[in-house]
Motif scaffolding. Structure first.
Motif, short mmCIF file in Angstrom:
data_model
loop_
_atom_site.label_atom_id
_atom_site.label_comp_id
_atom_site.label_asym_id
_atom_site.label_seq_id
_atom_site.Cartn_x
_atom_site.Cartn_y
_atom_site.Cartn_z
N LEU A 48 0.82 -1.21 0.00
CA LEU A 48 0.00 0.00 0.00
C LEU A 48 0.85 1.26 0.00
O LEU A 48 1.84 1.36 0.73
CB LEU A 48 -0.94 0.01 1.20
N ARG A 49 0.47 2.22 -0.85
CA ARG A 49 1.14 3.52 -0.91
C ARG A 49 0.07 4.62 -0.91
O ARG A 49 -1.02 4.42 -1.46
CB ARG A 49 1.97 3.67 -2.21
N LEU A 50 0.38 5.73 -0.31
CA LEU A 50 -0.56 6.84 -0.31
C LEU A 50 -0.68 7.43 -1.72
O LEU A 50 0.28 7.43 -2.49
CB LEU A 50 -0.10 7.95 0.63
N GLN A 51 -1.86 7.92 -2.03
CA GLN A 51 -2.09 8.60 -3.30
C GLN A 51 -1.80 10.08 -3.09
O GLN A 51 -2.63 10.84 -2.63
CB GLN A 51 -3.54 8.40 -3.78
N GLY A 52 -0.58 10.46 -3.45
CA GLY A 52 -0.15 11.83 -3.21
C GLY A 52 -1.03 12.87 -3.88
O GLY A 52 -1.30 13.93 -3.31
N SER A 53 -1.53 12.57 -5.07
CA SER A 53 -2.35 13.54 -5.80
C SER A 53 -3.63 13.87 -5.05
O SER A 53 -4.17 14.97 -5.18
CB SER A 53 -2.68 13.00 -7.19
N ALA A 54 -4.13 12.91 -4.26
CA ALA A 54 -5.37 13.15 -3.52
C ALA A 54 -5.19 14.26 -2.50
O ALA A 54 -6.12 15.02 -2.21
CB ALA A 54 -5.83 11.87 -2.83
N TYR A 55 -3.97 14.37 -1.96
CA TYR A 55 -3.71 15.39 -0.95
C TYR A 55 -3.23 16.69 -1.57
O TYR A 55 -3.53 17.78 -1.10
CB TYR A 55 -2.71 14.86 0.07
N VAL A 56 -2.49 16.57 -2.67
CA VAL A 56 -2.04 17.78 -3.37
C VAL A 56 -3.23 18.55 -3.93
O VAL A 56 -3.29 19.76 -3.89
CB VAL A 56 -1.05 17.42 -4.50
N SER A 57 -4.24 17.78 -4.44
CA SER A 57 -5.41 18.43 -5.02
C SER A 57 -6.23 19.18 -4.00
O SER A 57 -7.01 20.06 -4.32
CB SER A 57 -6.31 17.38 -5.70
N HIS A 58 -6.05 18.83 -2.73
CA HIS A 58 -6.75 19.55 -1.66
C HIS A 58 -5.81 20.53 -0.96
O HIS A 58 -6.08 20.96 0.16
CB HIS A 58 -7.29 18.55 -0.63
N ASN A 59 -4.71 20.87 -1.64
CA ASN A 59 -3.73 21.81 -1.08
C ASN A 59 -3.22 21.35 0.27
O ASN A 59 -3.03 22.15 1.18
CB ASN A 59 -4.36 23.21 -0.94
N SER A 60 -3.03 20.05 0.43
CA SER A 60 -2.56 19.50 1.69
C SER A 60 -1.11 19.10 1.57
O SER A 60 -0.68 18.60 0.53
CB SER A 60 -3.39 18.25 2.07
N THR A 61 -0.36 19.33 2.59
CA THR A 61 1.02 18.90 2.67
C THR A 61 1.20 18.13 3.95
O THR A 61 0.38 18.25 4.87
CB THR A 61 1.98 20.11 2.66
N PRO A 62 2.26 17.33 4.09
CA PRO A 62 2.44 16.55 5.31
C PRO A 62 2.38 17.38 6.58
O PRO A 62 1.87 16.93 7.59
CB PRO A 62 3.84 15.92 5.11
N LYS A 63 2.87 18.61 6.52
CA LYS A 63 2.88 19.41 7.75
C LYS A 63 1.47 19.86 8.15
O LYS A 63 1.25 20.32 9.27
CB LYS A 63 3.77 20.65 7.59
N ASP A 64 0.52 19.72 7.21
CA ASP A 64 -0.85 20.12 7.53
C ASP A 64 -1.59 19.07 8.34
O ASP A 64 -2.72 19.29 8.76
CB ASP A 64 -1.65 20.38 6.24
N PHE A 65 -0.95 17.91 8.56
CA PHE A 65 -1.63 16.83 9.24
C PHE A 65 -0.82 16.37 10.46
O PHE A 65 -0.29 15.28 10.49
CB PHE A 65 -1.84 15.65 8.29
N PRO A 66 -0.71 17.21 11.50
CA PRO A 66 0.06 16.82 12.67
C PRO A 66 -0.68 15.77 13.49
O PRO A 66 -1.91 15.71 13.47
CB PRO A 66 0.15 18.13 13.45
#
Length: 307
Positions: free
Chosen positions: A53-71
């Motif tokens: 399993l791998r995260l779908q990076g585009s799903a988070y980029v499309s919502h203007n989300s970055t790793p730091k947005d999810f503490p």
């Protein structure tokens, strides 16, 4: 899928619980139809333990989300004063024998016991004993099962209020429309649950009781009996330390200090009581919408596996 995984891991899943999840890349998911979002939603722990399993990076980029947005959520409010929760609904516990309301505040329990023993000129720290939690003035002590069920009922009541449907209106909402009585913001729900965690934190209760006693009790003595202050402050420190240590030993409160274990069976039972209640509340708080998955660590784990 995610709820089934949680049940397999013996994680309680009930009505109104919020299920934490992350979205995975459809090419790494074994499902007949990966076009549906539900088929690509997995628990974060399942992603960490999977080699596919791998995260779908585009799903988070499309919502203007970055790793730091999810503490990862942490209980920052536990480091604040009890007045932080002045607007939270207090936990009410009633005696099954006489019907009186039972003192739930650990801070007040410590404060009253120390003040009472300090003013007894015939007593010293050797007279200190462990404080019984959830004991009525009539002498009846509420069982852990009763307190647990009372807290559980309150937690579910708050959740039901949060998920209650809002009244329908034929009029469009006005700009800056005030909150109606039926609305229960998720921030308020988290605040209420955090208050319950705080309520069963003996270490924090000690800090607050000590601060108030130093201000009220010792502060008054310093003004009215300055010549005796040093001697009485030592007496106060010994009494306060003895009562708290008899109630719950320091080695249980601070395992990271690796203190020698104290043979205090009653203190261990009291610590287990509070630990059980805190775990109950934390489980519900983790289901709160304000709990976030640390996506940054998942992206990092995926990168390390690919390398």
């Amino acid at each position: 899928i995610n709820a089934e995984y949680m049940k397999e891991q013996k994680i309680s899943v009930q009505t109104n619980d919020l299920i934490p999840y992350v979205i995975c890349d459809p090419t790494t998911v074994e499902a007949e139809d990966t076009s549906k979002l539900a088929s690509r939603a997995f628990h974060a722990d399942e992603v960490r333990s999977s080699s596919k399993l791998r995260l779908q990076g585009s799903a988070y980029v499309s919502h203007n989300s970055t790793p730091k947005d999810f503490p990862t959520y942490h209980f920052s409010t536990l480091n604040e004063d009890g007045s932080r929760f002045s607007n939270a609904q207090p936990l009410e516990l009633f005696c099954t024998t006489c019907g009186s309301q039972i003192q739930v505040s650990l801070k007040q329990l410590i404060y009253d016991a120390v003040e009472r023993l300090f003013h007894n000129d015939q007593a010293d720290e050797r007279s200190a004993s462990g404080l019984p939690f959830f004991q009525c003035v009539c002498g009846t002590t509420a069982s852990l099962a009763k307190v647990y069920n009372t807290v559980l009922v309150r937690l579910r009541a708050h959740q039901q209020r949060y998920y209650a449907p809002l009244p329908l209106s034929t009029h469009p909402p006005a700009k800056h429309q005030p909150k109606t009585e039926e609305e229960y913001p998720e921030q308020e729900l988290r605040h209420q649950f955090t208050y319950y965690v705080h309520l069963f934190d003996f270490g924090k209760a000690k800090e607050q009781a000590l601060a108030e006693l130093q201000t009220n009790l010792m502060g008054s003595i310093k003004k009215t009996r300055p010549n005796e202050y040093v001697m009485l402050e030592r007496r106060f420190t010994r009494i306060f330390g003895a009562i708290c240590e008899q109630t719950i030993p320091e080695d249980l409160l601070h395992p990271e200090r690796k203190l020698p274990p104290t043979p205090n069976q009653a203190g261990q039972e009291r610590w287990l009581q509070l630990d059980t209640l805190q775990k109950l509340v934390r489980r519900h708080l983790r289901m709160c919408a304000r709990y976030y998955v640390d996506i940054g660590s998942l992206f990092g784990a995926a990168a390390s596996r690919s390398n």
